[in-house]
Design a protein around this motif. Sequence first.
Motif, PDB file in Angstrom:
ATOM      1  N   LEU A  73      -5.081  25.598  78.014  1.00 28.99           N
ATOM      2  CA  LEU A  73      -4.340  25.048  77.351  1.00 28.99           C
ATOM      3  C   LEU A  73      -2.821  24.456  78.031  1.00 28.99           C
ATOM      4  O   LEU A  73      -2.392  25.260  78.819  1.00 28.99           O
ATOM      5  CB  LEU A  73      -3.729  25.613  75.964  1.00 28.99           C
ATOM      6  CG  LEU A  73      -4.808  26.061  74.928  1.00 28.99           C
ATOM      7  CD1 LEU A  73      -4.209  26.642  73.884  1.00 28.99           C
ATOM      8  CD2 LEU A  73      -5.580  24.892  74.476  1.00 28.99           C
ATOM      9  N   ASP A  74      -2.661  23.068  78.092  1.00 31.48           N
ATOM     10  CA  ASP A  74      -1.277  22.729  78.860  1.00 31.48           C
ATOM     11  C   ASP A  74      -0.309  23.574  78.271  1.00 31.48           C
ATOM     12  O   ASP A  74       0.071  23.615  77.112  1.00 31.48           O
ATOM     13  CB  ASP A  74      -1.410  21.281  78.670  1.00 31.48           C
ATOM     14  CG  ASP A  74       0.141  20.890  79.027  1.00 31.48           C
ATOM     15  OD1 ASP A  74       0.794  21.607  80.010  1.00 31.48           O
ATOM     16  OD2 ASP A  74       0.513  19.783  78.643  1.00 31.48           O
ATOM     17  N   PRO A  75       0.543  24.320  79.198  1.00 32.62           N
ATOM     18  CA  PRO A  75       1.844  25.019  78.691  1.00 32.62           C
ATOM     19  C   PRO A  75       2.802  24.362  77.958  1.00 32.62           C
ATOM     20  O   PRO A  75       3.499  24.745  77.390  1.00 32.62           O
ATOM     21  CB  PRO A  75       2.088  25.881  80.008  1.00 32.62           C
ATOM     22  CG  PRO A  75       1.519  25.012  81.227  1.00 32.62           C
ATOM     23  CD  PRO A  75       0.254  24.180  80.570  1.00 32.62           C
ATOM     24  N   ILE A  76       2.764  22.951  78.034  1.00 29.72           N
ATOM     25  CA  ILE A  76       3.786  22.416  77.618  1.00 29.72           C
ATOM     26  C   ILE A  76       3.524  21.444  76.128  1.00 29.72           C
ATOM     27  O   ILE A  76       4.149  21.564  75.321  1.00 29.72           O
ATOM     28  CB  ILE A  76       4.178  20.959  78.536  1.00 29.72           C
ATOM     29  CG1 ILE A  76       5.033  21.375  79.876  1.00 29.72           C
ATOM     30  CG2 ILE A  76       5.352  20.002  77.789  1.00 29.72           C
ATOM     31  CD1 ILE A  76       6.308  22.189  79.922  1.00 29.72           C
ATOM     32  N   THR A  77       2.215  21.037  76.201  1.00 30.98           N
ATOM     33  CA  THR A  77       2.002  20.553  75.132  1.00 30.98           C
ATOM     34  C   THR A  77       0.807  21.146  74.181  1.00 30.98           C
ATOM     35  O   THR A  77       0.417  20.746  72.904  1.00 30.98           O
ATOM     36  CB  THR A  77       1.433  19.061  75.308  1.00 30.98           C
ATOM     37  OG1 THR A  77       0.155  19.188  76.103  1.00 30.98           O
ATOM     38  CG2 THR A  77       2.470  18.146  75.848  1.00 30.98           C
ATOM     39  N   SER A  78       0.244  22.151  74.817  1.00 35.22           N
ATOM     40  CA  SER A  78      -1.077  22.699  74.330  1.00 35.22           C
ATOM     41  C   SER A  78      -2.424  21.849  74.193  1.00 35.22           C
ATOM     42  O   SER A  78      -3.179  22.326  73.406  1.00 35.22           O
ATOM     43  CB  SER A  78      -0.740  23.257  72.613  1.00 35.22           C
ATOM     44  OG  SER A  78       0.028  24.297  72.805  1.00 35.22           O
ATOM     45  N   VAL A  79      -2.280  20.947  74.819  1.00 42.79           N
ATOM     46  CA  VAL A  79      -3.486  20.058  74.821  1.00 42.79           C
ATOM     47  C   VAL A  79      -4.586  20.831  75.940  1.00 42.79           C
ATOM     48  O   VAL A  79      -4.349  21.330  76.779  1.00 42.79           O
ATOM     49  CB  VAL A  79      -3.308  18.712  75.850  1.00 42.79           C
ATOM     50  CG1 VAL A  79      -4.484  18.022  76.099  1.00 42.79           C
ATOM     51  CG2 VAL A  79      -2.317  17.638  74.716  1.00 42.79           C
ATOM     52  N   PRO A  80      -5.992  21.092  75.225  1.00 47.93           N
ATOM     53  CA  PRO A  80      -6.790  21.532  76.228  1.00 47.93           C
ATOM     54  C   PRO A  80      -7.175  20.836  77.460  1.00 47.93           C
ATOM     55  O   PRO A  80      -7.398  19.386  77.196  1.00 47.93           O
ATOM     56  CB  PRO A  80      -7.919  21.752  75.159  1.00 47.93           C
ATOM     57  CG  PRO A  80      -7.580  20.839  74.046  1.00 47.93           C
ATOM     58  CD  PRO A  80      -6.162  20.449  74.038  1.00 47.93           C
ATOM     59  N   ARG A  81      -7.215  21.399  78.526  1.00 47.42           N
ATOM     60  CA  ARG A  81      -7.764  20.807  79.660  1.00 47.42           C
ATOM     61  C   ARG A  81      -8.668  21.364  80.379  1.00 47.42           C
ATOM     62  O   ARG A  81      -8.609  22.751  80.809  1.00 47.42           O
ATOM     63  CB  ARG A  81      -6.464  20.816  80.889  1.00 47.42           C
ATOM     64  CG  ARG A  81      -5.233  19.973  80.031  1.00 47.42           C
ATOM     65  CD  ARG A  81      -4.305  19.508  80.865  1.00 47.42           C
ATOM     66  NE  ARG A  81      -3.746  20.657  81.610  1.00 47.42           N
ATOM     67  CZ  ARG A  81      -2.327  20.652  82.426  1.00 47.42           C
ATOM     68  NH1 ARG A  81      -1.943  19.538  82.855  1.00 47.42           N
ATOM     69  NH2 ARG A  81      -1.722  21.677  82.965  1.00 47.42           N
ATOM     70  N   TYR A 118      -9.177  29.059  77.012  1.00 52.86           N
ATOM     71  CA  TYR A 118      -7.726  28.621  76.577  1.00 52.86           C
ATOM     72  C   TYR A 118      -6.815  29.175  77.599  1.00 52.86           C
ATOM     73  O   TYR A 118      -5.724  28.340  77.524  1.00 52.86           O
ATOM     74  CB  TYR A 118      -7.685  28.788  75.087  1.00 52.86           C
ATOM     75  CG  TYR A 118      -8.601  28.194  74.148  1.00 52.86           C
ATOM     76  CD1 TYR A 118      -9.289  26.878  74.787  1.00 52.86           C
ATOM     77  CD2 TYR A 118      -8.350  28.343  73.072  1.00 52.86           C
ATOM     78  CE1 TYR A 118     -10.101  26.539  73.941  1.00 52.86           C
ATOM     79  CE2 TYR A 118      -9.247  27.307  72.351  1.00 52.86           C
ATOM     80  CZ  TYR A 118     -10.029  26.615  72.555  1.00 52.86           C
ATOM     81  OH  TYR A 118     -10.701  25.509  71.632  1.00 52.86           O
TER      82      TYR A 118
END
Lengths: 152, 309, 501
Positions: C182-190, C199
Amino acid sequence: MKTKSLIFPVIVVVISFIALYFISQFPTPRFQDASVTSKFFPTAVAIIQIIICFFIILGELLNRKEISYQAAFFNKYSLFGAAFIISYVALIYVFGYFISTLAAFIVYLLFFKIKIIGYYITAILFTCAVYYIFANVFFVALPEGLIFGGVL
Amino acid sequence: MKKIIKSTLIVAAFAFMTGATAADYPSKTIRLVVPFSPGGGTDSVGRAIANSTKDILGENIIVMNRTGGSGAVGMSFGAQQRPDGYTVTVVTREIASLPQMGLMQHDADDFKLIRMVNLDPAVVLVSKDSPFNNINELVAEAKKRDGGVKFASTAKPNFYLMALENSQNIKLNAIPYNGSAEAIPSVLGGHTAVTMVTPGEALSQIKAGQLKALGIMSEERIAFLPNVPTLKEQGVDVSTGTWRGLGVPKNTPDAIVETLGAAFDKAMASPEFVKFMKNGAMTIHNLDAKAFTEFVAQDSKNLGALINQ
Amino acid sequence: MMDHLLNGLMTALSFDILPILIFGVVGGIILGAMPGLTATMGVAILLPFTFGMESTAALVMLIGVYIGGIYGGSISAILLNTPGTPASAASVLDGYTLTRNGQAARALSISAISSFTGGFISTVLLIGFAPVLASFALKFSAPEYFALALFGLTIISTISGGDIMKGLLAGTIGLLISVVGLDPITSVPRFTFGVQDLYNGISIIPVLIGLFALSEALTQLEGVISDKKQKLDSFSLKMLSRKDLKEIAPTAIKSGVIGTVIGSVPGAGADIAAFVSYNEAKRASKTPEDFGNGSIKGLSAAEAGNNGVTGGALVPLLTLGVPGDAVTAVLLGALIIQGLAPGPLLFTYNPDIVYGIFSSMLIANIVMLVVGLLGIRFFCKIIEIPRILMIPIIMFLSIIGAYSINNSMFDVGIAAFFGLLGFLFIKLKVPLSPILIAMILGPMAETNLRKALLLSEGSWSFLYERPITLVFLGLTALSIYTAIKLNRKQKAVIAEVEAAK
């Protein structure tokens, strides 16, 4: 021989392009994002990676000197080692730590045709000692295995 | 090889026979799954409750940290274990929020919830040099500069902040930090203006006067910070906080759940645990299985409203 | 202050406390030396035992484990090419080369002395300058973290030995791996593909175990039969010489200070300190080409750097009440359990506790040095164990270590995957360390760059307006310059050799 040294960078390039495809599929964030978005960093890395591979391929093509690569990546023993690691992991998953480690250690010693009894005793002592120390000193519950415990 | 398989099966059958009967429960070591890493608040509460319960049950309780995905990995793991009472999971507020954001594959219904352990309100904190002295000054400034007040957020999304934003119709610039350990220095260093954490996470900074508490987000004032007014007293009707509890996989026999529940009641009342919680400025909030389950359902609804707005 | 310190030292050396301290240090060294078991875990495991203990004894034991644990990781790094913790991954670069050249005892003694130097300096700095360090640490915001991470990352360009392109490629591979989750800024899964275990991203320790321990075991297995009838590698038990000591002293002291400063900044731990110290030592060196080829200065920098963190990490804990790294997070819990509120009030209300901690750290470092030096003979016995027996033991311990860090079979799979990948990379002559460095520092750089932009509301001015950021960016530029110079030098040497043919 030359093609062999090219395979690796080509594979990395292919992976980078696959990564770029997945990056384009990242969902849009629900929360605020900086002007440098969640897509920026992976995209930049993937592109730089492709450029680096391009240089490596170019270098290999221009470099006329033959670099002698080893004939095979794996010999009999490292191939056994790779298979050994994979099967050991699979064994733990099913049978848990204790049985798998003991079995794997003995199979290993048999594979190398070891005839020293001391080594087999070491295998048993090692397995038991690790089991005891992890359970009673480190308080780590080692894997129980699919057939004894739950889902891992 | 045949021999190994044969003996394995015998061992397996033996394990089955001794494993899942409720009558002699507990008869072996119990695992307590903590979905956060060692050293955090959830971990220390988990370890303290394990320590207090093990003597009551007469069996050792091993804490098993299983981190990842803001608690999703550990709680999903706990939900999938064999329902024999030998795997208990610390459930946190994330079990009510993450599934609704599509970030967790199990939810509270996958558990039989046993007891709630603690419920702690959030407290609004600014640096001692901050121009804000109460919540209304902060809200007024946020209204004046839309998205201009920098907020050190301990989670993404931050439900404490969202509750305030929704009720006051304001917007802050939420900068994500990795927990209170990074958010508090950011406010102390003046990089962000305000943060919201639980009292236990900032008690020493508040007591030392490094941080100013603008208000506590609960219905009533709390014992640890008797001089800090609630937001409600200041005319901002927002209360929010975080909670932790204990659960077992949903098919666990009721007899086992009751045994565990009774043991946890005793543990939570033990002087040792009470002292631990008091030292950490955490409020014990013992709810029984039924009340806890209802509470979680209600909180999921509240969070759902924030998430899907 | 002085009498508080004297009192503390008397306590730490008393018959009740000293055995606990020695137990902690030795236990920490053993934990640290095992792949997958870290100082954090050791402290967390011991935490419940401290519930019933008296404050001083409890804290002394935990501090012993902390200091021993960070040092212990380097023993296995030096002897077996298997770093016990990420903090000692930088020690592999030169330490293992020394062992292969038959100088295991020399490497171990350098490691023990450098670790002691780093740990002792940082404790002295902690005692003398905690408030100064704390106010410096508070100046660190996202731009500073970003610039620090960038400086650390430039080490990749100099670490890769002969083929700089392959080193950079390893670096980008590591960066791409570090993005997973999960992107640490937006929680978008990458790159998570719906797998919940991904995650939080791919954990460093299983990767470390795979890349270094398992791939090394495979490499050794390959040569095991040809070596079987040969005699054991000859190695001398000769420790470091006085000349060595003179050579490493300035590096060790400087790295100790660097480690202290990095440790006092919340969120940056021993692994980052080790690589940054190593990079700085290499940048400042007149012979940077020795680094990675058994340079004692390189080993010393990494060791003093990671142990330098021990004192530094206590700065934010004791002065601000927030932990400086994962271990001090557990220590914070221990203090709270004892009913003590860490932070500025601790100095006022419980000076006995504060100076008890200080003096037990001083003594713990001395104990570590003594155990480290006396233990060399014993540690070296590990190399004498027949390799055919040692290889499976390393494999089993690695796999169990990968499991126990998060009780996860998924992590075991990760370790096995990276073990095979690492083995392939060794064959392809792709260096492994850059992957690890990128995984440690990449997320720090990305997150903080984006956080800095959020804080500045989109303006890039933070890159030139902030003095600390500017210093690190300057060092980054210098480091890249060194790398280019070094690369030219190496090319010239190669050309010379070829012309001579």
